[in-house]
Scaffold this motif. Structure first.
Motif, PDB file in Angstrom:
ATOM      1  N   ILE A 140     -34.080  25.949 -22.927  1.00 47.57           N
ATOM      2  CA  ILE A 140     -33.185  26.877 -23.619  1.00 47.57           C
ATOM      3  C   ILE A 140     -31.786  26.272 -23.740  1.00 47.57           C
ATOM      4  N   ASN A 141     -31.351  25.545 -22.727  1.00 44.44           N
ATOM      5  CA  ASN A 141     -29.997  24.993 -22.721  1.00 44.44           C
ATOM      6  C   ASN A 141     -29.732  24.053 -23.884  1.00 44.44           C
TER       7      ASN A 141
ATOM      8  N   ILE B 193     -21.144  22.659 -18.753  1.00 44.15           N
ATOM      9  CA  ILE B 193     -20.977  22.089 -17.420  1.00 44.15           C
ATOM     10  C   ILE B 193     -21.820  22.813 -16.380  1.00 44.15           C
ATOM     11  N   ASN B 194     -22.170  24.082 -16.638  1.00 41.67           N
ATOM     12  CA  ASN B 194     -22.862  24.877 -15.636  1.00 41.67           C
ATOM     13  C   ASN B 194     -23.625  26.005 -16.323  1.00 41.67           C
TER      14      ASN B 194
ATOM     15  N   ASP C  56     -12.019  21.500 -17.448  1.00 40.69           N
ATOM     16  CA  ASP C  56     -11.340  22.728 -17.835  1.00 40.69           C
ATOM     17  C   ASP C  56     -12.363  23.639 -18.489  1.00 40.69           C
ATOM     18  N   TRP C  57     -12.542  24.822 -17.908  1.00 43.06           N
ATOM     19  CA  TRP C  57     -13.469  25.806 -18.452  1.00 43.06           C
ATOM     20  C   TRP C  57     -12.782  26.443 -19.657  1.00 43.06           C
ATOM     21  N   VAL C  58     -13.316  26.221 -20.871  1.00 43.31           N
ATOM     22  CA  VAL C  58     -12.642  26.687 -22.082  1.00 43.31           C
ATOM     23  C   VAL C  58     -13.420  27.748 -22.858  1.00 43.31           C
TER      24      VAL C  58
ATOM     25  N   TYR D 265     -23.243  30.475 -19.516  1.00 43.98           N
ATOM     26  CA  TYR D 265     -22.943  29.058 -19.744  1.00 43.98           C
ATOM     27  C   TYR D 265     -21.440  28.860 -19.660  1.00 43.98           C
ATOM     28  N   ARG D 266     -21.026  27.798 -18.964  1.00 41.15           N
ATOM     29  CA  ARG D 266     -19.621  27.409 -18.913  1.00 41.15           C
ATOM     30  C   ARG D 266     -19.454  26.138 -19.732  1.00 41.15           C
TER      31      ARG D 266
END
Length: 153
Positions: A46-47, A57-58, A84-86, A149-150
């Motif tokens: 799925i990813n 990233i996660n 950086d989580w955007v 999702y990050r």
């Protein structure tokens, strides 16, 4: 900006994924939220589709059982690592008929949604995402599953 992608993943692919989850890896969510748990990391076919939208990233599976909810927050947690989580992506893994309550709210924008299985929702994350405070209403009955999702820069 909030983006909603209906039918992002076919429901039969989601059903197959959920059948193969190792539920023994489930852990309580760390923020002391009743009946909210997670399985992380998640690696699956799925990813691949979600990664078309950016650098993932996660990925974690969040499981909302009866009385579970998510407090009002922005996605700006401090994770270790150089990124950086955007952006956040949420893949709906259960249909609205499978649980009562559990609506996703974008509090300051006045948006309340309960999307069908296979719908993907993306929105800004990180310290500059204060327009995107969100929460999840308490699940009254049933179970609400989502993949979170990050994305990084």
């Amino acid at each position: 900006m909030i983006q909603i992608y209906p039918k992002f993943i076919p429901t039969d692919v989601i059903d197959e994924f959920l059948k193969n989850v190792d539920w023994s890896l489930e852990k309580p969510f760390p923020n002391k939220q009743t009946n909210l748990s997670f399985i992380c990391p998640i690696k699956n076919k799925i990813n691949k589709r979600a990664k078309e939208l950016g650098n993932v990233i996660n990925v974690e599976l969040l499981i909302y059982r009866e009385n579970a909810f998510s407090h009002r927050h922005i996605d700006d947690y401090e994770f270790t690592g150089d990124y950086d989580w955007v952006m956040t992506g949420i893949l709906m893994m259960t249909d609205p008929e499978e649980y009562e309550g559990g609506e996703l709210l974008f509090n300051d924008l006045g948006i309340k949604t309960k999307c069908p299985k296979g719908t993907y929702i993306t929105f800004p994350a990180g310290p500059n995402s204060t327009d995107y405070y969100h929460s999840v209403n308490k699940v009254i009955s049933g179970q609400r599953n989502v993949l979170v999702y990050r994305y990084t820069k």
